[in-house]
Write a protein that holds these residues in place. Structure first.
Motif, PDB file in Angstrom:
ATOM      1  N   LYS A 158       0.810  -1.229   0.000  1.00 13.89           N
ATOM      2  CA  LYS A 158       0.000   0.000   0.000  1.00 13.89           C
ATOM      3  C   LYS A 158       0.843   1.277   0.000  1.00 13.89           C
ATOM      4  N   PRO A 159       1.570   1.530  -1.092  1.00 17.60           N
ATOM      5  CA  PRO A 159       2.374   2.763  -1.158  1.00 17.60           C
ATOM      6  C   PRO A 159       1.523   4.000  -0.927  1.00 17.60           C
ATOM      7  N   GLY A 160       2.054   4.910  -0.112  1.00 22.29           N
ATOM      8  CA  GLY A 160       1.352   6.145   0.179  1.00 22.29           C
ATOM      9  C   GLY A 160       0.292   6.033   1.252  1.00 22.29           C
ATOM     10  N   LYS A 161      -0.030   4.811   1.684  1.00 21.76           N
ATOM     11  CA  LYS A 161      -1.093   4.615   2.671  1.00 21.76           C
ATOM     12  C   LYS A 161      -0.615   3.886   3.932  1.00 21.76           C
ATOM     13  N   LYS A 162       0.494   3.160   3.821  1.00 19.01           N
ATOM     14  CA  LYS A 162       0.940   2.293   4.904  1.00 19.01           C
ATOM     15  C   LYS A 162       2.401   2.574   5.222  1.00 19.01           C
ATOM     16  N   ILE A 163       2.761   2.505   6.482  1.00 16.88           N
ATOM     17  CA  ILE A 163       4.131   2.779   6.905  1.00 16.88           C
ATOM     18  C   ILE A 163       4.761   1.523   7.508  1.00 16.88           C
ATOM     19  N   GLY A 164       6.004   1.260   7.103  1.00 15.88           N
ATOM     20  CA  GLY A 164       6.779   0.197   7.739  1.00 15.88           C
ATOM     21  C   GLY A 164       6.386  -1.215   7.367  1.00 15.88           C
ATOM     22  N   ASP A 165       5.941  -1.446   6.150  1.00 17.74           N
ATOM     23  CA  ASP A 165       5.534  -2.792   5.760  1.00 17.74           C
ATOM     24  C   ASP A 165       6.734  -3.742   5.736  1.00 17.74           C
ATOM     25  N   LYS A 166       6.470  -5.026   5.923  1.00 17.36           N
ATOM     26  CA  LYS A 166       7.524  -6.042   5.914  1.00 17.36           C
ATOM     27  C   LYS A 166       7.184  -7.199   4.959  1.00 17.36           C
ATOM     28  N   SER A 167       6.262  -6.970   4.044  1.00 20.40           N
ATOM     29  CA  SER A 167       5.818  -8.047   3.158  1.00 20.40           C
ATOM     30  C   SER A 167       6.883  -8.396   2.111  1.00 20.40           C
ATOM     31  N   SER A 168       6.728  -9.569   1.502  1.00 19.71           N
ATOM     32  CA  SER A 168       7.686 -10.020   0.486  1.00 19.71           C
ATOM     33  C   SER A 168       6.984 -10.873  -0.561  1.00 19.71           C
ATOM     34  N   ILE A 169       7.614 -10.954  -1.735  1.00 18.69           N
ATOM     35  CA  ILE A 169       7.097 -11.789  -2.820  1.00 18.69           C
ATOM     36  C   ILE A 169       8.287 -12.384  -3.565  1.00 18.69           C
ATOM     37  N   SER A 170       8.171 -13.636  -3.962  1.00 20.56           N
ATOM     38  CA  SER A 170       9.260 -14.286  -4.700  1.00 20.56           C
ATOM     39  C   SER A 170       8.686 -15.218  -5.759  1.00 20.56           C
ATOM     40  N   PHE A 171       9.519 -15.525  -6.749  1.00 19.14           N
ATOM     41  CA  PHE A 171       9.120 -16.430  -7.823  1.00 19.14           C
ATOM     42  C   PHE A 171      10.260 -17.385  -8.134  1.00 19.14           C
ATOM     43  N   SER A 172       9.904 -18.629  -8.362  1.00 14.89           N
ATOM     44  CA  SER A 172      10.873 -19.601  -8.888  1.00 14.89           C
ATOM     45  C   SER A 172      10.135 -20.718  -9.583  1.00 14.89           C
ATOM     46  N   VAL A 173      10.835 -21.385 -10.468  1.00 21.00           N
ATOM     47  CA  VAL A 173      10.292 -22.608 -11.042  1.00 21.00           C
ATOM     48  C   VAL A 173      10.718 -23.750 -10.117  1.00 21.00           C
ATOM     49  N   PHE A 174      10.042 -24.869 -10.211  1.00 23.22           N
ATOM     50  CA  PHE A 174      10.312 -25.962  -9.276  1.00 23.22           C
ATOM     51  C   PHE A 174      11.737 -26.493  -9.399  1.00 23.22           C
ATOM     52  N   SER A 175      12.315 -26.357 -10.578  1.00 23.48           N
ATOM     53  CA  SER A 175      13.638 -26.944 -10.805  1.00 23.48           C
ATOM     54  C   SER A 175      14.782 -26.040 -10.357  1.00 23.48           C
ATOM     55  N   GLU A 176      14.469 -24.816  -9.872  1.00 23.82           N
ATOM     56  CA  GLU A 176      15.526 -23.869  -9.516  1.00 23.82           C
ATOM     57  C   GLU A 176      15.218 -23.195  -8.182  1.00 23.82           C
ATOM     58  N   LYS A 177      16.222 -22.484  -7.661  1.00 25.56           N
ATOM     59  CA  LYS A 177      16.009 -21.661  -6.481  1.00 25.56           C
ATOM     60  C   LYS A 177      15.348 -20.360  -6.906  1.00 25.56           C
ATOM     61  N   VAL A 178      15.140 -19.431  -5.974  1.00 33.17           N
ATOM     62  CA  VAL A 178      14.416 -18.192  -6.244  1.00 33.17           C
ATOM     63  C   VAL A 178      15.058 -17.424  -7.393  1.00 33.17           C
ATOM     64  N   SER A 179      14.231 -17.064  -8.385  1.00 32.77           N
ATOM     65  CA  SER A 179      14.709 -16.334  -9.557  1.00 32.77           C
ATOM     66  C   SER A 179      14.443 -14.843  -9.459  1.00 32.77           C
ATOM     67  N   ALA A 180      13.393 -14.460  -8.735  1.00 34.16           N
ATOM     68  CA  ALA A 180      13.039 -13.053  -8.579  1.00 34.16           C
ATOM     69  C   ALA A 180      12.437 -12.861  -7.195  1.00 34.16           C
ATOM     70  N   SER A 181      12.777 -11.733  -6.565  1.00 35.53           N
ATOM     71  CA  SER A 181      12.306 -11.520  -5.198  1.00 35.53           C
ATOM     72  C   SER A 181      12.262 -10.036  -4.859  1.00 35.53           C
ATOM     73  N   ILE A 182      11.237  -9.648  -4.103  1.00 33.99           N
ATOM     74  CA  ILE A 182      11.161  -8.322  -3.494  1.00 33.99           C
ATOM     75  C   ILE A 182      10.826  -8.540  -2.022  1.00 33.99           C
ATOM     76  N   ASP A 183      11.749  -8.189  -1.152  1.00 34.25           N
ATOM     77  CA  ASP A 183      11.563  -8.402   0.290  1.00 34.25           C
ATOM     78  C   ASP A 183      11.772  -7.074   1.009  1.00 34.25           C
ATOM     79  N   ILE A 184      10.689  -6.425   1.370  1.00 33.83           N
ATOM     80  CA  ILE A 184      10.765  -5.104   2.000  1.00 33.83           C
ATOM     81  C   ILE A 184      11.339  -5.207   3.405  1.00 33.83           C
ATOM     82  N   ASP A 185      11.231  -6.360   4.016  1.00 33.52           N
ATOM     83  CA  ASP A 185      11.753  -6.556   5.372  1.00 33.52           C
ATOM     84  C   ASP A 185      13.277  -6.412   5.422  1.00 33.52           C
TER      85      ASP A 185
END
Length: 292
Positions: free
Chosen positions: A67-94
């Motif tokens: 929630k940019p502009g509405k929330k302060i101090g978030d710690k959420s994260s999102i990641s993507f990978s295919v089953f055959s590999e480790k994490v390929s893309a990640s955004i971790d605000i924490d």
């Protein structure tokens, strides 16, 4: 007597202070979203559906979690990978520790003006598009790989707390694993390890058991444990909600919108029941099964 009264008053005040401190405790919940894609031949049939659904999840992460502009101090994260590999893309605000830097990143301002959340989301989605365009795997042992990722890769976040004086902040994480697959658990090395193999023959075995005993799928799985997946209990499972996004029903004719088998005995219905029973009895927090 006077000393006793003073001592009693101190005890009362101290007790009131301790009781009041409970009111200062904070309970905060953040989202940890993990996207895992089965890159087998099933995506050649329904490729745009995966990309669109993943985009929706990413927008949920941005607009409802961060929630940019509405929330302060978030710690959420999102990641993507295919089953055959480790994490390929990640955004971790924490991982951004100071509140000022965190808010600059979230709002794409200050030192993050050209490399903040908005830009990182664009990079995140571009990496996913490139992976989908260039990656194909033969069937993998998805359950075994999922268990391995949960146990041995740092993808799951567990609840924590920290104390500042008498005040305690409890930080809780909702872990959501989104699995993009057709639900079939077929892989090439079945002859070596068939523990979690569940393909067309196993589906048909459930179907025939239902027919011969005149019972539904749920009852069949309760009656005959050999029709089910073996359980995989882990202390981490209780923190995880599984989301199975099923994109390809093999026994459905998309052109005529017909099924090979009657309702109650279709492949997708059997697969969903098998996954649900496995997830529940393996101790997962919940499971969502979505056809789309």
């Amino acid at each position: 007597m006077k000393k006793i009264l003073i001592f009693s008053l101190i005890i009362i005040l101290f007790t009131k202070c301790n009781c009041g401190s409970d009111l200062q405790n904070k309970h905060l919940t953040y989202q940890n979203i993990i996207i895992l894609s089965d890159m087998s031949s099933r995506i050649d049939n329904k490729l745009p559906k995966d990309i669109d659904a993943i985009h929706t999840i990413i927008q949920f992460f941005k607009n409802e979690c961060v929630k940019p502009g509405k929330k302060i101090g978030d710690k959420s994260s999102i990641s993507f990978s295919v089953f055959s590999e480790k994490v390929s893309a990640s955004i971790d605000i924490d991982k951004i520790k100071t509140l000022g830097a965190k808010q600059q990143f979230i709002n794409s301002t200050g030192k993050y003006k050209n490399n903040g959340l908005d830009q990182q989301i664009e990079v995140f989605e571009q990496k996913i598009n490139n992976i989908y365009a260039n990656t194909r795997n033969s069937g993998l042992d998805l359950i075994s790989v999922l268990i391995e990722k949960i146990e041995n890769e740092p993808i799951i976040k567990q609840n924590t707390n920290f104390t500042n004086g008498v005040d305690t902040t409890f930080v809780n994480y909702d872990n959501h694993i989104y699995i993009f697959t057709d639900g079939y658990l077929e892989y090439s090395n079945k002859s070596t390890n068939s523990q979690f193999y569940f393909g067309s023959p196993e589906i048909d075995k459930v179907r025939q058991f239902c027919i011969s005993n005149n019972i539904n799928i749920t009852k069949a799985l309760q009656t005959n444990s050999s029709l089910c997946l073996p359980l995989s209990r882990s202390a981490k499972n209780q923190y995880i909600t599984l989301h199975i996004f099923e994109t390809h029903e093999r026994d459905k004719n998309d052109k005529f919108q017909t099924y090979k088998y009657p309702k109650g005995l279709r492949d997708n219905e059997i697969l969903e029941a098998v996954w649900r029973k496995w997830a529940k009895e393996s101790g997962f927090k919940d499971l969502e099964w979505k056809k789309y």
